[in-house]
Design a protein around this motif. Structure first.
Motif, mmCIF file in Angstrom:
data_model
loop_
_atom_site.group_PDB
_atom_site.id
_atom_site.type_symbol
_atom_site.label_atom_id
_atom_site.label_comp_id
_atom_site.label_asym_id
_atom_site.label_seq_id
_atom_site.Cartn_x
_atom_site.Cartn_y
_atom_site.Cartn_z
ATOM 1 N N TYR A 1 0.831 -1.209 0.000
ATOM 2 C CA TYR A 1 0.000 0.000 0.000
ATOM 3 C C TYR A 1 0.861 1.253 0.000
ATOM 4 O O TYR A 1 0.571 2.223 -0.712
ATOM 5 N N GLU A 2 1.921 1.241 0.772
ATOM 6 C CA GLU A 2 2.767 2.428 0.917
ATOM 7 C C GLU A 2 3.458 2.831 -0.375
ATOM 8 O O GLU A 2 3.938 3.965 -0.509
ATOM 9 N N ARG B 1 -0.231 8.836 -3.565
ATOM 10 C CA ARG B 1 -1.438 9.339 -2.922
ATOM 11 C C ARG B 1 -2.520 9.639 -3.964
ATOM 12 O O ARG B 1 -3.711 9.445 -3.722
ATOM 13 N N ILE C 1 -4.758 6.664 -4.749
ATOM 14 C CA ILE C 1 -5.766 6.401 -3.707
ATOM 15 C C ILE C 1 -6.904 7.402 -3.807
ATOM 16 O O ILE C 1 -8.088 7.045 -3.673
ATOM 17 N N LYS D 1 -10.994 6.786 -4.622
ATOM 18 C CA LYS D 1 -12.142 7.344 -3.900
ATOM 19 C C LYS D 1 -13.136 7.972 -4.871
ATOM 20 O O LYS D 1 -14.354 7.805 -4.728
ATOM 21 N N THR E 1 -11.058 -3.182 6.185
ATOM 22 C CA THR E 1 -11.063 -1.726 6.345
ATOM 23 C C THR E 1 -11.235 -1.016 5.012
ATOM 24 O O THR E 1 -11.087 -1.614 3.933
ATOM 25 N N ARG F 1 -9.183 1.183 3.861
ATOM 26 C CA ARG F 1 -7.862 1.174 3.219
ATOM 27 C C ARG F 1 -7.654 -0.122 2.436
ATOM 28 O O ARG F 1 -7.126 -0.097 1.313
ATOM 29 N N ASP F 2 -8.073 -1.248 2.996
ATOM 30 C CA ASP F 2 -7.971 -2.527 2.286
ATOM 31 C C ASP F 2 -8.709 -2.459 0.949
ATOM 32 O O ASP F 2 -8.213 -2.935 -0.079
ATOM 33 N N PHE G 1 -6.928 -0.119 -1.657
ATOM 34 C CA PHE G 1 -5.696 -0.755 -2.120
ATOM 35 C C PHE G 1 -6.009 -1.844 -3.138
ATOM 36 O O PHE G 1 -5.426 -1.895 -4.231
ATOM 37 N N ASP H 1 -10.207 5.791 3.341
ATOM 38 C CA ASP H 1 -8.964 5.149 3.764
ATOM 39 C C ASP H 1 -8.754 5.213 5.268
ATOM 40 O O ASP H 1 -7.869 4.538 5.805
ATOM 41 N N GLN H 2 -9.567 6.000 5.957
ATOM 42 C CA GLN H 2 -9.455 6.110 7.407
ATOM 43 C C GLN H 2 -10.448 5.218 8.158
ATOM 44 O O GLN H 2 -10.406 5.133 9.377
ATOM 45 N N GLU I 1 -11.945 2.150 9.807
ATOM 46 C CA GLU I 1 -11.483 0.892 10.374
ATOM 47 C C GLU I 1 -12.548 -0.195 10.297
ATOM 48 O O GLU I 1 -12.251 -1.376 10.480
#
Length: 452
Positions: free
Chosen positions: A25-26, A30, A33, A37, A128, A130-131, A134, A439-440, A442
């Motif tokens: 992911y890193e 940006r 990502i 969205k 999540t 973020r998952d 990604f 992405d935030q 949880e």
């Protein structure tokens, strides 16, 4: 003669799986990502908005008949069904309006086959936001590269590339979420590769939206089976009798894996301002411009001439559509309603609007000429009035293309418009806010709870 680059000995599937397995992911920019969205907001809106379509009722009837478990959410319906049927239904609804995103180079709609598969699995497994994002970037990359490998012969043969390449992308995305080892990852792609879906003959019918839905369903199933050790070919994409060589005359296999990570195809995604086939958008854009600039009254029009890219006639050449779905694939209808209404949204593609006498009369005045020098997002529209005056408009790049992209605000307005009959204004705004910070998140329970 095959080139050395495309030789049967090249391990394309293996190379792709290694890239997918090793990407973190890193490592994603940006911007990728953020584009994921935007893709999610656009896809979510059209999926929720079309959830009440009669074709959805028919497939839900089948889901109930076979007794699927209430596992994950059917968007816009307030009900749950099993993982596979949810992927099918949510993929279908997101393509019913023909209002979803498009990678214009291959006319691939990436979100409709990939997001439904990801979200079914993510909701079931409690993953999540973020998952999800990604997995979507990677799934989109695989689907887009697969489409580029196959295009154009695959598409001109009559395959619906969203259903074929989309299946591979969906499987790749879910397999990443599962964390499969390289052997089982290759099985997932192999199982998906044996399930291509979608013929262009079905455009204008309920079956066209079934294609991305089935792609989502097939991709999800492929990844789940592979995770349990269901075997497949390890060279499914490149083998002599594998996916690419069977489905295309001249597959460019190197495009599937070379240059991985140097750029991301999601950055080329585009979003439709109009609820019709993407190649009709230049004509719609030009017609609206003429209407706004000159205040053209339909009874003053003698004839309308369009000069278009060849693909416009190939995909949207229906002269006399009889249903709203057929109207989406008629550049004649699209141009007529754009001149009459100044828009081409969901309401311009109902059965009633297609059969309206004024629309039919104006459609009959339209003539279409293929001009091979034009690009897919260009058009020359010329209107001759009864007094002999001629006015015209050349569209260099249609709104919604990567050259004239929709803004975040325009995407929000589109979301509100297409979901207005399903969601309250409060839910609309809360969902928009959740997507921009997806992405935030949880957990996704609050997200799915708002989707009906």
């Amino acid at each position: 003669m095959e080139t050395k680059r495309d030789s049967k000995t090249e391990m394309v599937t293996k190379a792709l799986v290694q890239h997918l397995s090793n990407t973190r992911y890193e490592e994603l920019p940006r911007e990728a990502i953020e584009e994921a969205k935007r893709s999610l907001l656009n896809w979510l809106g059209v999926a929720i908005g079309a959830a009440g379509h009669p074709s959805m009722d028919i497939v839900l009837r089948l889901a109930r008949m076979v007794g699927g478990k209430e596992q994950v959410t059917v968007l816009g319906r307030g009900i749950k069904t099993d993982l596979l049927f949810a992927a099918l239904l949510n993929g279908m609804s997101s393509h019913i309006y023909d209002f979803d995103d498009t990678l214009l180079e291959t006319v691939l709609h990436p979100s409709a086959p990939i997001y439904p598969a990801i979200l079914s699995y993510a909701e079931h497994r409690g993953l999540t936001g973020r998952d999800v994002l990604f997995a979507f970037v990677l799934g989109c990359e695989v689907a887009a590269r697969t489409a580029l490998c196959l295009y154009p012969s695959h598409y001109w043969r009559g395959w619906h590339i969203t259903g074929t390449a989309g299946t591979i992308g969906a499987a790749a995305a879910v397999a990443k979420l599962q964390g499969l080892d390289e052997e089982r990852y290759s099985y997932a792609l192999g199982i998906a590769a044996t399930e291509p879906t979608g013929l262009r003959e079905m455009f204008g019918s309920m079956t066209k939206p079934l294609h991305p839905g089935k792609a989502a369903m097939n991709g999800l199933m492929a990844a789940l089976l592979a995770g349990w050790g269901f075997t497949s070919s390890a060279q499914a994409l490149e083998a002599k009798r594998g996916f690419a060589r069977v489905l295309a005359d001249d597959p460019k296999l190197h495009l599937i894996h070379e240059g991985w990570g140097e750029s991301w195809e999601i950055m080329k995604n585009s979003y439709k301002p109009f609820a019709s086939g993407i190649v009709t958008h230049p004509a719609i854009d030009g017609a609206i411009r003429l209407r706004n600039l000159h205040g053209i009254q339909p009874n003053r029009i003698e004839r309308i001439e369009l000069e278009v890219h060849p693909l416009v006639v190939e995909l949207t050449g229906k002269i006399d559509p009889q249903t709203g779905l057929e109207g989406k694939f008629s550049v004649y209808h699209c141009t007529a309603v754009a001149l009459l209404d100044g828009k081409a949204g969901v309401k311009q593609f109902t059965d009633e609007r297609v059969k309206d006498e004024q629309v039919v009369s104006l459609r009959k005045k339209i003539r279409v000429k293929v001009e091979r020098k034009l690009q897919e997002d260009q058009v020359l529209i010329r209107v001759t009035l009864k007094d002999g005056a001629v006015i015209e408009e050349f569209v260099e790049h249609a709104i919604g293309s990567i050259y004239v992209p929709m803004t975040n605000r325009q995407l929000e307005e589109k979301f509100i418009d297409v979901t207005a009959d399903v969601l309250s204004s409060e839910k609309q705004q809360r969902l928009i806010d959740l997507v921009w910070r997806f992405d935030q998140l949880e957990e996704l329970h609050s997200f799915f709870a708002l989707c009906h």
